[in-house]
Design a protein around this motif. Structure first.
Motif, short mmCIF file in Angstrom:
data_model
loop_
_atom_site.label_atom_id
_atom_site.label_comp_id
_atom_site.label_asym_id
_atom_site.label_seq_id
_atom_site.Cartn_x
_atom_site.Cartn_y
_atom_site.Cartn_z
N VAL B 24 0.83 -1.22 0.00
CA VAL B 24 0.00 0.00 0.00
C VAL B 24 0.86 1.26 0.00
O VAL B 24 0.50 2.28 -0.59
N LEU B 25 2.03 1.17 0.62
CA LEU B 25 2.86 2.34 0.89
C LEU B 25 3.07 3.27 -0.30
O LEU B 25 2.83 4.49 -0.20
N PRO B 26 3.52 2.75 -1.48
CA PRO B 26 3.81 3.68 -2.58
C PRO B 26 2.57 4.41 -3.09
O PRO B 26 2.70 5.45 -3.74
N PHE B 27 1.39 3.87 -2.81
CA PHE B 27 0.17 4.52 -3.31
C PHE B 27 -0.31 5.62 -2.38
O PHE B 27 -1.17 6.42 -2.72
N THR B 28 0.23 5.64 -1.16
CA THR B 28 -0.25 6.63 -0.20
C THR B 28 0.82 7.66 0.14
O THR B 28 0.61 8.48 1.01
N SER B 29 1.97 7.57 -0.53
CA SER B 29 3.05 8.49 -0.19
C SER B 29 3.40 9.37 -1.37
O SER B 29 3.22 8.98 -2.53
N ALA B 30 3.97 10.52 -1.04
CA ALA B 30 4.44 11.43 -2.09
C ALA B 30 5.63 10.81 -2.81
O ALA B 30 6.36 10.01 -2.21
N GLU B 164 10.30 3.89 -17.00
CA GLU B 164 8.96 4.04 -17.57
C GLU B 164 8.09 2.90 -17.09
O GLU B 164 8.44 1.73 -17.26
N SER B 165 6.97 3.26 -16.49
CA SER B 165 6.07 2.21 -16.03
C SER B 165 5.31 1.61 -17.21
O SER B 165 4.72 2.33 -18.00
N PRO B 166 5.37 0.27 -17.36
CA PRO B 166 4.64 -0.36 -18.46
C PRO B 166 3.16 -0.54 -18.14
O PRO B 166 2.38 -0.96 -18.99
N ILE B 167 2.79 -0.27 -16.91
CA ILE B 167 1.41 -0.51 -16.49
C ILE B 167 0.69 0.81 -16.33
O ILE B 167 1.21 1.72 -15.66
N ASP B 168 -0.48 0.90 -16.92
CA ASP B 168 -1.26 2.11 -16.77
C ASP B 168 -1.67 2.29 -15.32
O ASP B 168 -2.02 1.34 -14.64
N GLY B 169 -1.64 3.52 -14.85
CA GLY B 169 -2.10 3.77 -13.49
C GLY B 169 -0.99 3.59 -12.47
O GLY B 169 -1.16 3.87 -11.30
N LEU B 170 0.17 3.08 -12.90
CA LEU B 170 1.29 2.92 -11.98
C LEU B 170 2.32 3.98 -12.36
O LEU B 170 2.90 3.94 -13.45
#
Lengths: 253, 371, 316, 235
Positions: B24-30, B164-170
């Motif tokens: 969860v951490l990377p989605f809730t942090s700057a 470059e993230s290959p996944i949309d939304g990431l």
């Protein structure tokens, strides 16, 4: 047929002669005791055979192999195991792991295969099972996961014996296994050594001060004083040898 | 005695919580925080490698910062000069550091304990100087920026490497986070596998009783040297991750301070426990990156004072670190729960007769570590 | 702990210009090396004193020296004469050393059983003292004048600063005092006894803890002098002694951890090597420590106890 | 009242108990031996009495409770301990070892006493400036004993002086010991594995087995006892 031939071994520390031309043989499957006063050089001989000390003279032949040309860490591979007077256990490991250290020489896998874990799994399982079996044999299975520190001295002695046996040795060297044990414990230990080594066909070299144990256990006794052999023979022969009585056993009061 | 077999219920719950937090951490942090988390991971990996050497094998190294730095520079040079793709450079860094580690470890065959600590200390001190000395290759005190040929505004140019993230939304920082989390987990699984194997037992045997190790057929010298190499290789992976995370390397990042930081992470979390160094690295990271900047300005320069005091206090009061302390605690709790009054009785009899002690000792269940 | 490279790595040998210098320059570089060497030897002496009384290596000894040098500066800044300020700093250092032993080191138990704990605790002290100094004296460098002034004399065309001569003289006075202490006094005898066999010494009625405390105090007091001679060149900041410590360690590894003579010889060898070699071999230009380090590795491989150390000290 | 009275002495290291309630008495001028095998707790007994390991129970010396006192405090009361493995200070010379032995004394005769003990142990006199660590086992043992006497003790705790010594050398050490204890009328509590020899010199003895006293009595009585002979004299 002798499995261990010690010939003319001499060891010097500075000016002190710890061993001086010591020679004797041990036959296969025999229990042979080394006795003599403190400082006679018994432990020094053990250290020579396990390659911790380098002798200045002489040879040691084990089952046709010249031991002095073998590196120390390969002594265990040859099937020689030992215990220590003051214990040499690994404090930071559990009882079971200490016994498993004993099986190091007959297991495989270096850093790479161990790092990948799976190639070693079957062997690790086998070693664990064998170590547990050994602990059961000496009655310590309940303590398998207990840390090795903070156990009574007598228990530690038995763990060390199990560690030595876990390497499936052909020659077992025991340095004062009875020290610090009560009379009853000594008797139990004697039985344990006798049955285990007879079952597995192990040759035993024993250093012990506890004369009752030496007399009841050994088939052959070598008496040492000041680094040399002063007598050898069956327990009965040695007990009646006047030289042995004056140097070690002491004249009856 | 850290249990290697079987995980108690408390531990399972803690593992599950840790896993959820990590995801969860990377989605809730700057994004800047996420970058800091990755830095903590790199330290955790390097400290895990150091732990193999210092915690398990008893060889003290105050120079692992230099190996971390070697890993970082290997990556930087391979990416920038040799145009390697990014991830294979991590493996190259591990190999290079393994070899450097074996060379640094050679004196360890003659010297040990505090003497070895001194030699490795000198290595740590020398490292930034060596980097400045060979500035043609390393960029000297200016450092190196990791660049690769990229398509930019219609033409191919040398540009700073990007994830470059290959996944949309990431987002790219989140993508980077998960790649490095993956590498870190692999490293710790490898460390755990080594530690619980016959090699792990030989490491501890050499640390605690070299004689016992030797008569059991362990080749003490070879094991020590290879441990140094493997430990260095893992530290190198940490350094490689650092270079790939920051996109640049600079000699000031790899001073003696870093080596000390690694050692502190190991000891704080718990030397000779698998997960201890990771916990130590995170706690140190939280302290330096999160708490220290929040302190009032007068107290900011007190950070080293607080840290030093805590370190000394920890060494005196809980020398086995957080994980060791936690193990002792859970052991105590589970003993109390299982044994009830029996445990207390054992303490009493200890002082009455030794025969009873021997017996109760045999019966006593040492806690939740049974298979 | 924010290393400013200018200050840390700069050595005053570098102020001499040109590569492949003429003979006079060589002698001047040599003099600089000897002067630096005296400082390294002083810190080395402190380390030897601790090693001889406790069997420990003290990673915090540089920071102890830095801290007490700040005390010297404080007294000096208040207008005390330099010698009195130095005495005050040495006394302060002594007290801190005693405190460090009592609070942090002695509760650890037998240091030989737990070398990692020793490393960590002294590193903790390193951080703690550094932070304390930052809190008290700030992060801006202070200026401490050279004890023996800035003038120099010219001998055979080579300029020698009085400060360098002073450093060598002070070093030799210290060595003489230490030698006399260990050789002739009851306290010195007790300290040697404790270092060799603390249990037997305790059984003879020697107060082991007091001797260990004294050792820490003395070492810190001696370290103060190393700081006083380093500060004018390097600027008195909180990382004053970090590199000097590495040189001091190098000196005693070379000379032997337990040898006073070894610390002195090792200090000079390291000082001279690190001044002279980088002037001639470009590869060492930015890392004056490297030649000394290479020499040390060679010595350790063939004589692990160092040049003058006694054998049983090197637990190989 | 005895000079030393030990009652219900219990001690151990960490969680491991070693002594399980010992009672020992030493009268003034007496040489008492504690016999026992390796690991039976002999050394711990002495270390507990001289305050080097913590213990419970009671130890009275000259009628005063001394359990919990430090070795240097006991030294001030006239009790001196010669540790196992001789405990010489190996990095110091013979003379310096003796001077350390007298370090707690306030009088000015320490230096002349050093000479006195070098005369009493001529083998040490020949080696006065040699480092203790470079001497033979027997010489080190004599040095350790002489050093203990430098503090002018009235009571000596002596831990296994025969350890690692050849029988002839052991005999020489014991002969010297008997002479000097008689000269200085010092009481001795001796711990020994070599029962045969020790019982020839001692007045009384105790037999220690796994931390408990299993037998005690006058030396002649113990020498004649069948169980002792079987276990310790090997007859």
């Amino acid at each position: 047929m002798p499995i261990l031939e010690v010939d003319d071994i001499g060891v010097r520390f500075g000016g002190v002669r710890a061993l001086d031309g010591l020679s004797f043989d041990v036959d296969k499957g025999q229990i042979c005791a080394l006795i003599g006063p403190n400082g006679a050089g018994k432990t020094t001989l053990f250290n020579v055979v396990s390659r911790l000390y380098k002798p200045t003279t002489g040879t040691v032949v084990f089952d046709g192999t010249d031991l002095l040309s073998v590196p120390a860490d390969q002594i265990a591979d040859l099937g020689i195991a030992r215990t220590f007077q003051n214990l040499a256990l690994v404090q930071g490991l559990s009882v079971l792991d200490n016994v498993k250290v004993g099986s190091h020489a007959r297991s495989h896998g270096g850093f790479w295969s161990c790092a990948l874990y799976f190639p070693q799994r079957a062997e690790e399982k086998r070693i664990t099972a064998e170590a547990m079996e050994m602990l059961e044999r000496i009655g310590l299975a309940d303590l398998a996961d207990h840390p090795c520190s903070a156990l009574p001295f007598g228990t530690l002695k038995r763990i060390e014996l199990a560690r030595a046996l876990a390497s499936e040795p052909r020659l077992l060297m025991l340095d004062e296994p009875a020290s610090g044990l009560t009379h009853q414990e000594v008797d139990e230990l004697g039985d344990l050594i006798r049955t285990t080594t007879a079952d597995l066909g192990i040759t035993v070299l024993l250093v012990e001060h506890h004369m009752a144990m030496v007399m009841s256990l050994s088939e052959k006794v070598v008496v040492m004083d000041l680094g040399s052999k002063i007598a050898e023979g069956t327990p009965a022969e040695v007990r009646d040898d006047p030289m042995v009585i004056s140097a070690y056993l002491g004249a009856p009061a | 005695m850290k249990s290697l077999r079987g995980v108690g219920p408390v531990q399972s719950v803690l593992w599950a919580i840790a896993l959820v937090v990590l995801i969860v951490l990377p989605f809730t942090s700057a994004p800047f925080r996420v970058e800091q988390y990755i830095t903590w991971m790199t330290i955790a990996v390097a400290a895990g490698g150091l732990n193999l050497l210092t915690g398990y094998n008893g060889q003290i190294s105050v120079g692992h910062g230099a190996l971390y730095g070697t890993g970082a520079y290997t990556v930087a040079i391979l990416v920038t000069d040799a145009e390697w793709p990014l991830l294979p450079t991590v493996i190259a860094a591990a190999v290079v550091c393994f070899m450097v580690g074996v060379i640094i470890g050679l004196p360890a065959l003659r010297i040990k304990g505090l003497y070895l600590a001194l030699v490795t200390l000198a290595v740590a001190t020398l490292f930034p100087l060596v980097i400045e000395q060979f500035s043609d290759l390393t960029g000297g005190s200016g450092g190196l920026t990791l660049t690769s040929e990229q398509l930019y505004r219609g033409s191919i140019r040398d540009r700073r490497v990007k994830w470059e993230s290959p996944i949309d939304g990431l987002a790219s920082d989140q993508w980077k986070y998960f790649i490095f989390l993956g590498i870190s987990i692999v490293c710790f699984v490898v460390i755990a596998a080594i530690v619980k194997s016959r090699v792990g037992r030989s490491l501890v045997a050499i640390r605690d009783n070299e004689t016992a190790a030797e008569v059991s057929g362990i080749n003490v010298s070879r094991t020590k040297i290879i441990t140094f190499g493997v430990s260095a290789g893992i530290a190198g992976i940490g350094g490689a991750m650092f270079a790939l995370n920051k996109g640049q390397v600079n000699p000031t990042s790899f001073t003696l301070t870093l080596s000390i930081y690694l050692l502190v992470a190991v000891v704080l979390g718990g030397a000779s426990t698998v997960i201890g160094p990771a916990i130590g690295a995170v706690i140190y990271g939280v302290f330096i990156d999160v708490i220290a900047p929040e302190l009032p300005e007068t107290l900011e320069s007190a950070t080293p004072l607080i840290l030093g005091t805590l370190l000394v206090a920890q060494m005196l009061m809980a020398p086995s670190g957080i994980v060791g302390w936690f193990h002792d605690l859970t052991e105590k709790v589970s003993r109390r729960r299982q044994g009830g009054g029996k445990q207390d009785k054992n303490v009493d009899v200890t002082v009455t007769t030794h025969e009873v002690v021997a017996e109760t000792d045999l019966e006593t269940d040492p806690g939740g570590f049974h298979p | 702990m924010r290393p400013s490279r200018k200050r840390i790595w700069g050595s005053d040998a570098k102020s001499l210009s040109g590569r492949g210098p003429p003979v006079n320059n060589f002698l001047e570089i040599l003099v600089v090396g000897i002067g630096n060497g005296a400082t390294y030897a002083m810190l080395g002496l402190g380390l030897v004193v601790i090693y001889r009384s406790t069997g420990l290596l003290n990673f915090a000894s540089g920071e102890l020296a830095m801290f007490s040098t700040f005390i010297v500066w404080t007294f000096w800044n208040l207008g005390f004469p330099m010698w009195l300020a130095i005495l005050g700093g040495m006394l302060g250092g002594f007290l801190i050393g005693v405190l460090v032993h009592k609070v942090a080191v002695s509760p650890l138990g037998d240091p030989h059983e737990r070398p990692l704990a020793v490393v960590i605790v002294t590193i903790g002290l390193f951080l703690g003292l550094n932070g304390a100094a930052q809190l008290i004296w700030g992060t801006v460098d202070k200026r401490l004048d050279p004890w023996f002034g800035v003038s120099q004399i010219t001998v055979g065309g080579v300029a020698i600063a009085w400060q360098k001569i002073g450093a060598v003289v002070v070093l030799f006075v210290m060595v003489l005092l230490l030698w006399a202490l260990f050789k002739f006094t009851k306290v010195g005898l007790s300290m040697r006894a404790v270092a060799s066999n603390s249990e037997s010494s305790a059984l003879c009625g020697v107060s082991v803890q007091n001797m260990l405390m004294l050792g820490w105090g003395m070492a810190a007091g001696i370290g103060t002098l190393a700081g006083v001679f380093s500060a004018p060149n390097l600027g008195l900041g909180t990382n004053l002694m970090q590199l000097t410590l590495v040189f001091g360690f190098a000196a005693i590894v070379l000379g032997g951890f337990d040898s006073i003579l070894g610390a002195v010889v090792g200090g000079f060898v390291v000082g001279i090597l690190s001044s002279v070699v980088p002037q001639y071999i470009t590869v060492f230009e930015k890392m004056p420590l490297a030649p000394a380090f290479i020499l040390i590795l060679a010595v350790l491989l063939f004589r692990p106890q160092g040049l003058f150390g006694s054998k049983d000290v090197a637990r190989v | 009242m005895s000079l030393l009275e030990v009652r219900d002495l219990r001690a151990g290291y960490g969680m491991v108990e070693v002594l399980f309630g010992l009672d020992i008495d030493v009268d003034e001028g007496e040489l008492v031996v504690v016999l026992g095998a390796n690991g039976s707790g002999k050394t711990t007994t002495l270390r507990a009495i001289s305050g080097m390991v913590s213990a419970t129970g009671s130890v009275t010396y000259k009628g005063q409770e001394v359990l919990g006192k430090r070795p240097d405090q006991l030294l001030g009361m006239g009790m001196s301990h010669v540790p196992q493995g001789r405990g010489t200070i190996n990095a110091l010379s013979v003379v310096d070892n003796l001077r350390v032995g007298g370090i707690s004394r306030k009088d000015s005769e320490v230096d002349s006493d050093v000479e006195l003990w070098l005369e009493r142990f001529p083998r040490l006199g020949e080696r006065r400036d040699q480092l203790a660590g470079s001497m033979s086992g027997g010489e080190q043992q004599m040095l350790a004993i002489a050093r203990a006497f430098m503090s002018k003790p009235e009571f000596l705790l002596l831990d296994e002086p025969s350890l690692g010594l050849a029988p002839l050398v052991t005999r020489e050490v014991f002969d010297r010991l008997r002479d000097v204890t008689a000269d200085t009328s010092t009481s001795v509590l001796l711990v020994e594995q070599n029962a045969n020899l020790a019982l020839q010199f001692a007045a009384r003895g105790y037999v220690l087995e796994a931390g408990e006293i299993v037998m005690s009595g006058p030396a002649e009585e113990l020498q004649g006892d069948e169980a002792i002979q079987k276990a310790y004299l090997g007859i």
